[in-house]
Enzyme design. Structure first.
Site, PDB file in Angstrom:
ATOM      1  N   ARG A 144       0.800  -1.220   0.000  1.00  0.00           N
ATOM      2  CA  ARG A 144       0.000   0.000   0.000  1.00  0.00           C
ATOM      3  C   ARG A 144       0.832   1.268   0.000  1.00  0.00           C
ATOM      4  NH1 ARG A 144      -2.676  -4.108   1.631  1.00  0.00           N
ATOM      5  NH2 ARG A 144      -0.762  -4.598   2.704  1.00  0.00           N
ATOM      6  N   THR A 145       1.838   1.317   0.849  1.00  0.00           N
ATOM      7  CA  THR A 145       2.551   2.582   1.013  1.00  0.00           C
ATOM      8  C   THR A 145       3.255   2.990  -0.280  1.00  0.00           C
ATOM      9  OG1 THR A 145       2.828   2.072   3.344  1.00  0.00           O
ATOM     10  CG2 THR A 145       4.200   3.832   2.463  1.00  0.00           C
ATOM     11  N   LYS A 170      25.930  -3.913  -1.510  1.00  0.00           N
ATOM     12  CA  LYS A 170      27.406  -3.928  -1.589  1.00  0.00           C
ATOM     13  C   LYS A 170      28.028  -3.318  -0.331  1.00  0.00           C
ATOM     14  CE  LYS A 170      27.225  -2.991  -6.553  1.00  0.00           C
ATOM     15  NZ  LYS A 170      27.527  -1.932  -7.548  1.00  0.00           N
ATOM     16  N   ARG A 228      11.564   4.026   3.271  1.00  0.00           N
ATOM     17  CA  ARG A 228      11.172   3.014   4.271  1.00  0.00           C
ATOM     18  C   ARG A 228      12.410   2.211   4.625  1.00  0.00           C
ATOM     19  NH1 ARG A 228       6.068  -0.960   4.237  1.00  0.00           N
ATOM     20  NH2 ARG A 228       5.198   0.984   5.004  1.00  0.00           N
ATOM     21  N   HIS A 273       5.333   5.873  11.409  1.00  0.00           N
ATOM     22  CA  HIS A 273       4.817   5.794  10.039  1.00  0.00           C
ATOM     23  C   HIS A 273       3.799   6.934   9.929  1.00  0.00           C
ATOM     24  CE1 HIS A 273       3.686   4.255   6.265  1.00  0.00           C
ATOM     25  NE2 HIS A 273       3.358   3.018   6.567  1.00  0.00           N
TER      26      HIS A 273
HETATM   27  C1  NCD Z   1       2.173  -1.276   7.986  1.00  0.00           C
HETATM   28  C2  NCD Z   1       3.653  -0.968   8.054  1.00  0.00           C
HETATM   29  O1  NCD Z   1       4.401  -1.200   7.119  1.00  0.00           O
HETATM   30  O2  NCD Z   1       4.022  -0.473   9.108  1.00  0.00           O
HETATM   31  N1  NCD Z   1       1.617  -1.289   6.729  1.00  0.00           N
HETATM   32  C3  NCD Z   1       1.327  -0.111   6.068  1.00  0.00           C
HETATM   33  O3  NCD Z   1       2.184   0.654   5.772  1.00  0.00           O
HETATM   34  N2  NCD Z   1       0.053   0.156   5.773  1.00  0.00           N
HETATM   35  C4  NCD Z   1       1.718  -2.327   8.889  1.00  0.00           C
HETATM   36  C5  NCD Z   1       2.487  -3.599   9.033  1.00  0.00           C
HETATM   37  O4  NCD Z   1       3.449  -3.886   8.339  1.00  0.00           O
HETATM   38  O5  NCD Z   1       2.073  -4.378   9.897  1.00  0.00           O
END
Ligand code: NCD
Length: 306
Positions: free
Chosen positions: A48-49, A78, A99, A127
Site C-alpha cells: 500500500r505505502t 554492496k 522506508r 509511520h
Molecule cells: C504497515 C507498516 O508497514 O508499518 N503497513 C502499512 O504501511 N500500511 C503495517 C504492518 O506492516 O504491519
C-alpha cells in the site's frame, strides 16, 4: 519540508492537509507536478505505502524513480551506508520517500539529503503518513475525533502505525485509548510517558471481549514478527500464539461491537482479522487503504511547499 514523525504536525496543519486531500480526490482540482521527480527508496516490503505514494505522484503529473527492494537492489547490498545512498539519490530527485527497517533512519536521511524526506516507516519507530490516513478515515466516518473511544489491538509494542496514530490522536479531545494486548507486548515506555504528560485517558486491556461494547474505533494490527525476531525474543512470538484468540477480530466479535463502530487495520493482515469481517458493515480497512492516495498527494505537495 521533511515529514519524519507525527509530533511535528499541529492541528491546523492536519486540518489543512486533510482538506487538501478531500479536494485532491477530484482530478480536476490537482495542481501539476510535471517535471518533478519523486524517489521511493524502500528497504522493507510494502504494498500500500509504495503503490499509493507512486499513484499519488503519477496522479499529480510527476515522475517516479524507484527500487523495489533497496536492501537487495541498491548499493546497500554492496555495503553502502544509508547516508551515502540518500545523498546521491537526493541529487537525482526532488523528494525521497524512505522506508527502512531501522528506527531513526528517516531522521538520519534528512540530515544529509538536499531534498525533503518522507518517512514511510522506520523499523518499530513511526509511520506518520499512515497515521494521517488513519485520522482522515476516522474523521470521514465520525466528522470529529473528540469524545471517541479508540482501541488498538495486537502488537502495540512494535507497530509503528499505532505509535504514529497515538501521537496524532493525543492532539484531540478523545474519550479513551485502550491498548489491547498481552502483558508481554505492551506499549513502549516513551509513549506511556507521553500519554501521561499530555493527560490522555488510556489503559491496557487483555481481552477484546472486556471492552467490546464501549469502543467506537477498533484498530487491529498484525504481530510484527520480523521485529520480535530482530529483538532476539522469539519466545514472545511463541507465547503470543497461545493467547492470539483473545486479540482476534472475527465476524462473531464484530457483531458484538457498537452498531456504528468501525474496524480499521493498516494491513497486511494475518489471522488477527478474519476474512469473514469483510462483509460486516463496520469494516473500513479497504476504504482506509484507498484514502492513502489522496492524503499522500496532499503530503507530497506539502513536502514540496506547493
Ligand atoms: C504497515 C507498516 O508497514 O508499518 N503497513 C502499512 O504501511 N500500511 C503495517 C504492518 O506492516 O504491519
Amino acid at each position: 519540508m521533511h515529514i519524519l514523525k507525527s509530533q511535528q504536525f499541529d492541528k491546523n496543519t492536519l486540518r489543512y492537509i486533510m482538506s487538501e486531500a478531500k479536494a485532491l480526490e477530484d482530478p480536476k482540482q490537482r495542481p501539476s507536478l510535471a517535471g518533478k521527480i519523486m524517489a521511493t527508496v524502500f528497504y522493507e516490503p510494502s504494498t500500500r505505502t509504495r503503490f499509493s505514494f507512486e499513484a499519488a505522484m503519477h496522479g499529480l503529473g510527476g515522475s517516479v524513480i524507484s527500487t523495489e527492494s533497496a536492501a537487495e537492489f541498491s548499493s546497500a547490498a554492496k555495503g553502502e551506508i544509508l547516508e551515502d545512498t540518500i545523498r546521491v539519490i537526493s541529487d537525482y530527485s526532488d523528494l525521497i520517500v524512505l522506508r527502512h527497517s531501522v528506527e531513526g533512519s528517516a531522521v538520519r536521511a534528512a540530515k544529509v539529503s538536499s531534498v525533503p524526506i518522507i518517512n514511510a516507516g522506520d523499523g518499530a519507530g513511526q509511520h506518520p503518513t499512515q497515521a494521517i490516513i488513519d485520522l482522515y478515515t476516522i474523521l470521514k466516518e465520525f466528522g470529529l475525533v473528540s469524545g471517541l473511544t479508540i482501541a488498538f489491538v495486537g502488537d502495540v509494542s512494535k507497530s509503528r502505525t499505532i505509535h504514529s496514530l497515538v501521537y496524532l490522536l493525543s492532539k484531540y479531545d478523545i474519550a479513551h485509548l485502550y491498548f489491547v494486548s498481552p502483558e508481554f507486548i505492551s506499549l513502549k515506555p516513551e509513549l506511556i510517558r507521553y500519554l501521561q504528560a499530555n493527560r490522555i485517558s488510556s489503559s491496557p486491556c487483555r481481552n477484546i471481549k472486556d471492552i467490546v461494547e464501549h469502543v467506537d474505533v477498533w484498530y487491529s494490527t498484525r504481530l510484527q514478527k520480523e521485529r520480535i525476531v530482530e529483538d532476539s525474543s522469539f519466545d514472545k512470538y511463541l507465547a503470543f500464539q497461545k493467547v492470539a484468540h483473545k486479540y482476534r477480530i472475527d465476524a462473531e466479535i464484530a457483531e458484538m461491537m457498537k452498531p456504528d463502530a468501525i474496524i480499521m487495520h493498516p494491513l497486511p493482515r494475518r489471522g488477527e482479522l478474519a476474512l469473514d469481517v469483510d462483509t460486516n458493515p463496520r469494516a473500513r480497512y479497504f476504504e482506509q487503504a484507498a484514502n492513502g492516495v489522496a492524503i499522500r498527494m496532499a503530503l507530497i505537495l506539502k513536502a514540496l511547499d506547493q
